[in-house]
Design a protein around this motif. Structure first.
Motif, short mmCIF file in Angstrom:
data_model
loop_
_atom_site.label_atom_id
_atom_site.label_comp_id
_atom_site.label_asym_id
_atom_site.label_seq_id
_atom_site.Cartn_x
_atom_site.Cartn_y
_atom_site.Cartn_z
N SER A 77 0.81 -1.22 0.00
CA SER A 77 0.00 0.00 0.00
C SER A 77 0.85 1.27 0.00
O SER A 77 0.44 2.29 -0.53
CB SER A 77 -0.92 0.02 1.22
OG SER A 77 -1.81 -1.04 1.16
N LEU A 78 2.02 1.19 0.62
CA LEU A 78 2.90 2.35 0.73
C LEU A 78 4.25 2.01 0.10
O LEU A 78 5.07 1.37 0.72
CB LEU A 78 3.12 2.74 2.19
CG LEU A 78 1.88 2.97 3.04
CD1 LEU A 78 2.28 3.12 4.49
CD2 LEU A 78 1.13 4.19 2.56
N LYS A 79 4.46 2.47 -1.11
CA LYS A 79 5.74 2.17 -1.78
C LYS A 79 6.90 2.85 -1.06
O LYS A 79 7.99 2.35 -1.02
CB LYS A 79 5.70 2.61 -3.24
CG LYS A 79 4.60 1.97 -4.04
CD LYS A 79 4.85 0.52 -4.29
CE LYS A 79 3.83 -0.08 -5.20
NZ LYS A 79 2.91 -0.99 -4.63
N ASN A 80 6.65 4.03 -0.51
CA ASN A 80 7.66 4.71 0.32
C ASN A 80 6.93 5.53 1.38
O ASN A 80 5.72 5.68 1.32
CB ASN A 80 8.59 5.58 -0.54
CG ASN A 80 7.84 6.66 -1.30
OD1 ASN A 80 7.06 7.40 -0.73
ND2 ASN A 80 8.08 6.74 -2.61
N SER A 81 7.66 6.04 2.32
CA SER A 81 7.04 6.72 3.47
C SER A 81 6.29 8.00 3.08
O SER A 81 5.40 8.43 3.79
CB SER A 81 8.10 7.05 4.52
OG SER A 81 9.08 7.90 3.97
N ASP A 82 6.63 8.58 1.93
CA ASP A 82 5.93 9.80 1.50
C ASP A 82 4.49 9.51 1.07
O ASP A 82 3.67 10.41 1.01
CB ASP A 82 6.68 10.46 0.33
CG ASP A 82 8.04 10.97 0.74
OD1 ASP A 82 8.23 11.24 1.94
OD2 ASP A 82 8.92 11.09 -0.14
N GLU A 83 4.19 8.26 0.78
CA GLU A 83 2.88 7.92 0.29
C GLU A 83 1.80 7.93 1.37
O GLU A 83 0.63 7.83 1.06
CB GLU A 83 2.90 6.58 -0.43
CG GLU A 83 3.65 6.64 -1.73
CD GLU A 83 3.46 5.39 -2.57
OE1 GLU A 83 2.44 4.71 -2.40
OE2 GLU A 83 4.34 5.13 -3.38
N VAL A 84 2.19 8.03 2.63
CA VAL A 84 1.19 8.11 3.70
C VAL A 84 0.35 9.36 3.48
O VAL A 84 -0.88 9.32 3.64
CB VAL A 84 1.86 8.15 5.10
CG1 VAL A 84 0.84 8.41 6.18
CG2 VAL A 84 2.61 6.86 5.35
N GLU A 85 0.99 10.44 3.09
CA GLU A 85 0.26 11.68 2.82
C GLU A 85 -0.69 11.54 1.63
O GLU A 85 -1.73 12.16 1.60
CB GLU A 85 1.25 12.83 2.55
CG GLU A 85 2.13 13.17 3.73
CD GLU A 85 1.36 13.62 4.95
OE1 GLU A 85 0.34 14.33 4.79
OE2 GLU A 85 1.76 13.24 6.06
N ALA A 86 -0.32 10.66 0.69
CA ALA A 86 -1.13 10.50 -0.51
C ALA A 86 -2.31 9.54 -0.31
O ALA A 86 -3.19 9.45 -1.16
CB ALA A 86 -0.26 10.00 -1.66
N LEU A 87 -2.30 8.82 0.80
CA LEU A 87 -3.40 7.88 1.06
C LEU A 87 -4.72 8.61 1.23
O LEU A 87 -4.78 9.64 1.90
CB LEU A 87 -3.14 7.11 2.36
CG LEU A 87 -2.36 5.83 2.33
CD1 LEU A 87 -2.23 5.28 3.75
CD2 LEU A 87 -2.95 4.80 1.42
N ASN A 88 -5.77 8.06 0.63
CA ASN A 88 -7.07 8.64 0.92
C ASN A 88 -7.60 8.00 2.20
O ASN A 88 -7.07 7.00 2.67
CB ASN A 88 -8.04 8.48 -0.27
CG ASN A 88 -8.35 7.04 -0.58
OD1 ASN A 88 -8.55 6.23 0.32
ND2 ASN A 88 -8.41 6.71 -1.86
N GLU A 89 -8.61 8.55 2.76
CA GLU A 89 -9.11 8.11 4.07
C GLU A 89 -9.63 6.68 4.02
O GLU A 89 -9.44 5.91 4.97
CB GLU A 89 -10.22 9.08 4.53
CG GLU A 89 -10.51 9.06 6.00
CD GLU A 89 -9.31 9.37 6.89
OE1 GLU A 89 -9.29 8.82 8.01
OE2 GLU A 89 -8.40 10.11 6.50
N THR A 90 -10.23 6.28 2.90
CA THR A 90 -10.75 4.92 2.77
C THR A 90 -9.62 3.89 2.79
O THR A 90 -9.72 2.88 3.48
CB THR A 90 -11.54 4.78 1.45
OG1 THR A 90 -12.58 5.77 1.43
CG2 THR A 90 -12.16 3.41 1.31
#
Length: 149
Positions: A77-90
């Motif tokens: 789900s998270l290719k790198n740690s920056d993707e946490v910000e890109a996650l949608n709430e669902t």
């Protein structure tokens, strides 16, 4: 040219195979050290050891599989740690629910292990096992940190 490419591909796969074998050998060595350490700390009798290790090995394998599943799902789900910000709430909610589900499975696995192993060793030794596992992990990490320096 074709022979060169073939040679490079074969060399690459050989290196991958050697690396995988090295990792597997290292895991097996750590597992053997852990078994030795736990056996010593628990002071298992031969009869206890004969009954204890199959139960413990099945439990340990299940715990590792669940933790591996948790890590792989998170990595997927998270290719790198920056993707946490890109996650949608669902998607974030799905990850949290997955973590809670796996945590519940880990807990159930622990309860099942205790109910099986209490037939073989005392509750005192179950506590000693828990402490010895933590000590082994700390010693392993300490050795790993010193090796990196």
């Amino acid at each position: 040219m074709k022979n060169l490419i073939t040679f490079i591909c074969i060399s690459f796969f050989c290196m991958l195979s050697i690396s995988a074998q090295h990792n597997e050998a290292a895991r097996e060595k750590i597992k053997a050290l852990k078994i030795s350490y736990l056996t010593e700390k628990l002071n298992l009798t031969p009869e206890e050891a004969q009954k204890f290790w199959p139960i413990y090995n099945a439990y340990d394998q299940e715990q590792q599989a669940l933790r591996s599943k948790q890590r792989s799902e998170l990595k997927k789900s998270l290719k790198n740690s920056d993707e946490v910000e890109a996650l949608n709430e669902t998607d974030a909610e799905k990850l949290v629910m997955l973590k809670l589900s796996i945590d519940r499975q880990l807990h159930e696995s622990q309860k099942d292990f205790v109910s099986k192993v209490k037939q073989v060793i005392s509750f005192k030794k179950i506590i000693q096992l828990h402490v010895a596992e933590m000590e082994f992990g700390r010693k392993l990490m300490s050795k790993y940190r010193h090796k990196k320096d």
